[in-house]
Design an enzyme around this catalytic site. Sequence first.
Site, PDB file in Angstrom:
ATOM      1  CD  GLU A   1       5.743  -6.669   1.104  1.00 12.08           C
ATOM      2  OE1 GLU A   1       4.614  -6.682   0.565  1.00 12.08           O
ATOM      3  OE2 GLU A   1       6.794  -6.923   0.489  1.00 12.08           O
ATOM      4  N   GLY A   2       1.618  -4.742   2.442  1.00 10.63           N
ATOM      5  CA  GLY A   2       0.227  -4.479   2.821  1.00 10.63           C
ATOM      6  C   GLY A   2      -0.320  -5.496   3.816  1.00 10.63           C
TER       7      GLY A   2
ATOM      8  CG  LEU B   1     -12.688  -4.237 -10.372  1.00 13.13           C
ATOM      9  CD1 LEU B   1     -13.597  -3.120 -10.850  1.00 13.13           C
ATOM     10  CD2 LEU B   1     -11.696  -4.615 -11.466  1.00 13.13           C
TER      11      LEU B   1
ATOM     12  CB  THR C   1      -1.961 -10.799  -0.777  1.00 16.28           C
ATOM     13  OG1 THR C   1      -1.912  -9.407  -0.510  1.00 16.28           O
ATOM     14  CG2 THR C   1      -0.610 -11.273  -1.290  1.00 16.28           C
TER      15      THR C   1
HETATM   16  N1  LIG Z   1     -11.692  -1.663   1.586  1.00 17.95           N
HETATM   17  C1  LIG Z   1     -10.945  -2.130   0.588  1.00 17.95           C
HETATM   18  N2  LIG Z   1      -9.610  -1.924   0.631  1.00 17.95           N
HETATM   19  C2  LIG Z   1      -8.865  -2.427  -0.374  1.00 17.95           C
HETATM   20  C3  LIG Z   1      -9.440  -3.120  -1.462  1.00 17.95           C
HETATM   21  N3  LIG Z   1      -8.434  -3.497  -2.285  1.00 17.95           N
HETATM   22  C4  LIG Z   1      -7.293  -3.057  -1.739  1.00 17.95           C
HETATM   23  N4  LIG Z   1      -7.537  -2.400  -0.582  1.00 17.95           N
HETATM   24  C5  LIG Z   1      -6.559  -1.762   0.316  1.00 17.95           C
HETATM   25  O1  LIG Z   1      -5.274  -1.879  -0.267  1.00 17.95           O
HETATM   26  C6  LIG Z   1      -4.491  -2.844   0.449  1.00 17.95           C
HETATM   27  C7  LIG Z   1      -3.822  -3.753  -0.571  1.00 17.95           C
HETATM   28  O2  LIG Z   1      -2.676  -4.299  -0.045  1.00 17.95           O
HETATM   29  P1  LIG Z   1      -2.563  -5.853   0.281  1.00 17.95           P
HETATM   30  O3  LIG Z   1      -3.445  -6.134   1.424  1.00 17.95           O
HETATM   31  O4  LIG Z   1      -1.119  -6.118   0.429  1.00 17.95           O
HETATM   32  O5  LIG Z   1      -3.081  -6.637  -0.996  1.00 17.95           O
HETATM   33  P2  LIG Z   1      -2.424  -6.655  -2.464  1.00 17.95           P
HETATM   34  O6  LIG Z   1      -1.456  -5.516  -2.563  1.00 17.95           O
HETATM   35  O7  LIG Z   1      -3.586  -6.526  -3.368  1.00 17.95           O
HETATM   36  O8  LIG Z   1      -1.704  -7.958  -2.624  1.00 17.95           O
HETATM   37  C8  LIG Z   1      -5.440  -3.580   1.345  1.00 17.95           C
HETATM   38  O9  LIG Z   1      -4.846  -4.094   2.499  1.00 17.95           O
HETATM   39  C9  LIG Z   1      -6.483  -2.518   1.630  1.00 17.95           C
HETATM   40  O10 LIG Z   1      -6.025  -1.632   2.628  1.00 17.95           O
HETATM   41  C10 LIG Z   1     -10.865  -3.304  -1.477  1.00 17.95           C
HETATM   42  O11 LIG Z   1     -11.432  -3.918  -2.366  1.00 17.95           O
HETATM   43  N5  LIG Z   1     -11.555  -2.784  -0.427  1.00 17.95           N
HETATM   44 MG   LIG Z   2       0.442  -5.572  -1.293  1.00 17.23          MG
END
Ligand SMILES: Nc1nc2c(ncn2[C@@H]2O[C@H](COP(=O)(O)OP(=O)(O)O)[C@@H](O)[C@H]2O)c(=O)[nH]1
Ligand SMILES: [Mg+2]
Length: 438
Positions: A63-64, A302, A397
């Site tokens: 999970e992120g 995006l 999220t």
């Molecule tokens: N800096 C930056 N990191 C991003 C962006 N989009 C995604 N990430 C990275 O990818 C992760 C996506 O996981 P999460 O937080 O779980 O969000 P989700 O997967 O989109 O629901 C983020 O926590 C960031 O580490 C962005 O627009 N900018």
């Molecule tokens: Mg995620």
Amino acid sequence: MAAPSPRAGVTVLSPQCCLLALLVSQALADLGEFSPGQSVGSLPVGAAAQERRYLLYDVNPPEGFNLRRDVYIRMASLLKTLQKSEDWVLVLPPWGRLYHWQSPDIHQVRIPWAEFFELKSLNQNIPVIEYEDFLAESGGPFIEQVYVLQGYAEGWKEGTWEEKVDQRTCIDQLMYSEDKHGYYRGWFWGYEETRGLNVTCLSVQGSASIMANILLKNTTARTIMLDRAENLLHDHYGGRDYWNARRSMVFAQHLRIVGDEFRANVLRSNDEADKTIFVEDWTRVKAKPNMALGGPYLAVHLRRKDFIWGHREDVPSLRKAAEEIHSLLKKLKLKKVFVATDADRGDLEALRKLIPEMVRFEPTWEELEFFKDGGIAIIDQWICAHARYFIGTSVSTFSFRIHEEREILGFDPKTTYNRFCGDKEKNCEQPTHWKIVY
Ligand SMILES: Nc1nc2c(ncn2[C@@H]2O[C@H](COP(=O)(O)OP(=O)(O)O)[C@@H](O)[C@H]2O)c(=O)[nH]1
Ligand SMILES: [Mg+2]
Ligand SMILES: *[C@@H]1O[C@H](CO)[C@@H](O)[C@H](O)[C@H]1NC(C)=O
Ligand SMILES: *[C@@H]1O[C@H](CO)[C@@H](O)[C@H](O)[C@H]1NC(C)=O
């Protein structure tokens, strides 16, 4: 009343005494006869501290960051319930080893929450401490009871939803293993010396506070960890407790400052002109609806990477996204577009060709090393939160947390709850507006 800290207690004894005690207790520990509840550090602690109980938790490794922020809110709600009966504190799980944090050569593990959030603000909602403070305060790296939460092997029959918790055999392979002393070793946020005394699987179905009775009545352990805490649902998503916990998650000042500097220097955006006044104490903030104007730029999130690998039909191609961006710029009479994205280098080059006016926050290596991937993501979110208009990615999220940040700032929901549509998506439903409950 604050209890005397273990260290303060130790100083009344002679150093020789304690060194010896330490050696003896370690020898006992090696023999497996050491009771971790009686560690050297906790011996001199007063009665009040003995009663204080610690709730720890962790989340499924893949999970992120932004889902984890959501799980924090569920745990905060459980902690509030517990506090009605006893003195509890939530131990903040150190950040690290997240799948998306892929910047090379940066050690991203055991990161305290203070690097991302204001602890003072979190503490205005529920009592929280960092893991290292827990170690110092509870006197040892032992967690008396680890509950691994899971669903029910048999699932649930439709129409018979009920909230329940039961001790069951573990469904998945346990991520903990017993060492030769009978202690459980596991990930424990990268703290190798941490050990669990007992690991038990619980099948859960229901909201976070269904755990309250178990923690209050079924166990006397003072230190309890709920692993796989995402299996618990929100007590009341979008309710007052939800929003209090969410509003208390104020981004750390050093990240806000960097975001604000970028807004000022690159986007001609500042709180005065944008009507997005930040007040340090979140408990005193009550934004008037539609109060915020936002800086003179469009912001987009995006989400790419794992969101496009599955060929989801609700995620647009870059070409489609660029078309939407151009049409929005025209409609909103804006010239600048701030892009937050996790796109890879190839996608970024393609994007730059499609949207030459695109502005991004591109950290130097030093900045990246200092703020880490988590901090950079927060800076991106902060800048998106202050734009005149925001459009994000379906069911991300990361985008949801931006919606909330804008809601807190008092933006017109029309400028916030927007998302890109997939190229061939038929019913492109827009995100739900969650209104703050104060
Ligand atoms: N800096 C930056 N990191 C991003 C962006 N989009 C995604 N990430 C990275 O990818 C992760 C996506 O996981 P999460 O937080 O779980 O969000 P989700 O997967 O989109 O629901 C983020 O926590 C960031 O580490 C962005 O627009 N900018
Ligand atoms: Mg995620
Ligand atoms: C908690 O205790 C009650 C009462 O003793 C018992 O019925 C129940 O099964 C226990 N639940 C768990 C999850 O241990
Ligand atoms: C571990 O905890 C569970 C749940 O409280 C309990 O049923 C079990 O007896 C404990 N195991 C040991 C070895 O103490």
